[in-house]
Design a protein around this motif. Structure first.
Motif, short mmCIF file in Angstrom:
data_model
loop_
_atom_site.label_atom_id
_atom_site.label_comp_id
_atom_site.label_asym_id
_atom_site.label_seq_id
_atom_site.Cartn_x
_atom_site.Cartn_y
_atom_site.Cartn_z
N ASP A 6 50.31 45.48 31.58
CA ASP A 6 51.36 46.24 31.10
C ASP A 6 51.89 47.23 32.44
OD1 ASP A 6 53.27 48.55 30.49
OD2 ASP A 6 52.43 48.66 28.44
N THR A 7 52.82 47.10 32.95
CA THR A 7 53.15 47.52 34.42
C THR A 7 53.55 49.12 34.28
OG1 THR A 7 55.35 46.79 34.43
CG2 THR A 7 53.71 45.33 35.42
N GLY A 8 53.86 49.22 33.12
CA GLY A 8 54.17 50.62 32.95
C GLY A 8 53.23 51.50 32.84
N ARG A 9 51.76 51.04 32.41
CA ARG A 9 50.82 51.72 32.10
C ARG A 9 49.77 51.83 33.34
NH1 ARG A 9 48.35 49.89 26.61
NH2 ARG A 9 49.83 50.71 25.14
N CYS A 10 49.81 50.57 34.18
CA CYS A 10 49.12 50.53 35.23
C CYS A 10 49.08 51.72 36.33
CB CYS A 10 49.24 49.30 35.87
SG CYS A 10 48.26 48.80 37.48
N GLN A 11 48.01 52.36 36.88
CA GLN A 11 48.07 53.27 37.67
C GLN A 11 47.45 53.03 39.01
OE1 GLN A 11 49.60 56.46 37.20
NE2 GLN A 11 50.42 55.19 35.56
N GLY A 12 47.12 51.55 39.18
CA GLY A 12 46.50 51.02 40.48
C GLY A 12 45.02 51.53 40.98
N HIS A 13 44.31 51.46 39.66
CA HIS A 13 42.78 52.02 40.06
C HIS A 13 42.02 50.51 40.54
CE1 HIS A 13 42.66 55.95 38.18
NE2 HIS A 13 43.61 55.30 37.28
N GLY A 14 42.61 49.34 40.21
CA GLY A 14 41.81 48.36 40.79
C GLY A 14 40.80 47.94 40.21
N ARG A 15 40.17 48.38 39.28
CA ARG A 15 39.09 47.88 38.56
C ARG A 15 39.38 46.30 38.06
NH1 ARG A 15 37.66 53.11 35.04
NH2 ARG A 15 37.32 54.64 36.68
N GLY A 25 44.80 40.32 40.81
CA GLY A 25 45.15 40.50 42.16
C GLY A 25 45.77 41.80 42.39
N GLU A 26 46.30 42.15 43.56
CA GLU A 26 46.98 43.36 43.61
C GLU A 26 48.02 42.94 44.22
OE1 GLU A 26 45.33 46.29 46.50
OE2 GLU A 26 43.84 44.44 47.07
N ASP A 27 49.35 43.75 44.00
CA ASP A 27 50.55 43.93 44.81
C ASP A 27 50.56 44.82 46.07
OD1 ASP A 27 50.99 46.39 43.83
OD2 ASP A 27 52.51 46.14 42.49
N GLU A 28 51.46 44.83 46.67
CA GLU A 28 51.80 45.35 48.09
C GLU A 28 51.40 46.71 47.71
OE1 GLU A 28 55.42 45.09 45.99
OE2 GLU A 28 54.14 43.44 46.68
N GLU A 29 51.54 47.47 46.68
CA GLU A 29 51.43 48.83 46.35
C GLU A 29 49.83 49.08 45.90
OE1 GLU A 29 54.58 50.49 44.38
OE2 GLU A 29 55.74 50.12 45.96
N GLY A 30 49.00 48.22 45.45
CA GLY A 30 47.62 48.20 44.90
C GLY A 30 47.50 48.13 43.63
N TYR A 31 48.86 47.97 42.81
CA TYR A 31 48.80 47.71 41.18
C TYR A 31 48.33 46.42 40.89
CZ TYR A 31 51.46 52.14 40.98
OH TYR A 31 51.81 53.44 41.23
N GLY A 32 47.61 46.37 39.90
CA GLY A 32 47.18 45.12 39.22
C GLY A 32 48.15 44.15 39.21
N THR A 33 48.05 42.71 39.11
CA THR A 33 48.79 41.62 38.99
C THR A 33 47.89 40.70 38.27
OG1 THR A 33 48.52 40.59 41.27
CG2 THR A 33 50.36 41.95 40.82
N VAL A 34 48.50 39.86 37.35
CA VAL A 34 47.90 38.54 37.03
C VAL A 34 48.16 37.52 37.81
CG1 VAL A 34 47.69 37.19 35.01
CG2 VAL A 34 47.98 39.72 34.54
N LEU A 35 46.85 36.81 38.11
CA LEU A 35 47.02 35.58 39.02
C LEU A 35 47.38 34.22 38.06
CD1 LEU A 35 44.02 35.98 41.07
CD2 LEU A 35 46.18 36.77 41.77
N GLY A 36 48.35 33.67 38.56
CA GLY A 36 48.68 32.41 37.78
C GLY A 36 49.62 32.65 36.57
N ASP A 37 49.17 31.85 35.70
CA ASP A 37 50.09 31.90 34.44
C ASP A 37 49.58 32.94 33.53
OD1 ASP A 37 48.09 30.39 33.45
OD2 ASP A 37 49.42 28.59 33.27
N GLY A 38 48.34 33.37 33.60
CA GLY A 38 47.82 34.36 32.85
C GLY A 38 46.81 33.80 31.77
N ILE A 39 46.74 32.27 31.62
CA ILE A 39 45.96 31.75 30.91
C ILE A 39 44.55 31.69 31.42
CG2 ILE A 39 45.22 29.36 29.71
CD1 ILE A 39 48.10 29.03 29.85
N VAL A 40 43.39 32.25 30.46
CA VAL A 40 42.05 32.64 30.98
C VAL A 40 41.20 31.20 30.54
CG1 VAL A 40 40.30 33.99 30.75
CG2 VAL A 40 42.51 35.04 30.72
#
Length: 66
Positions: A6-15, A25-40
């Motif tokens: 939820d990008t509205g909640r993410c504060q970029g802690h990077g855990r 992964g992380e975006d250019e500002e250090g916020y978390g991103t899901v790699l690929g299609d999100g299927i685990v």
């Protein structure tokens, strides 16, 4: 299982990408991103749960696929 951030909640802690670098992964500002299609893959589910449990803002959402 599918994972999403939820990008509205993410504060970029990077855990998420520190604990589960195969899933997040992380975006250019250090916020978390899901790699690929999100299927685990089954062998990475514990990592996804660990990342979700350690997110201070509870921004990681896990959904079981039916």
């Amino acid at each position: 299982m599918k994972v999403r951030i939820d990008t509205g909640r993410c504060q970029g802690h990077g855990r998420c990408y520190d604990l589960a670098p195969d899933l997040f992964g992380e975006d250019e500002e250090g916020y978390g991103t899901v790699l690929g299609d999100g299927i685990v893959p089954p062998e990475k589910r514990d990592q996804a749960r660990l990342a979700a449990a350690n997110c201070p803002e509870h921004a990681i959402e896990l959904a079981e696929e039916s």
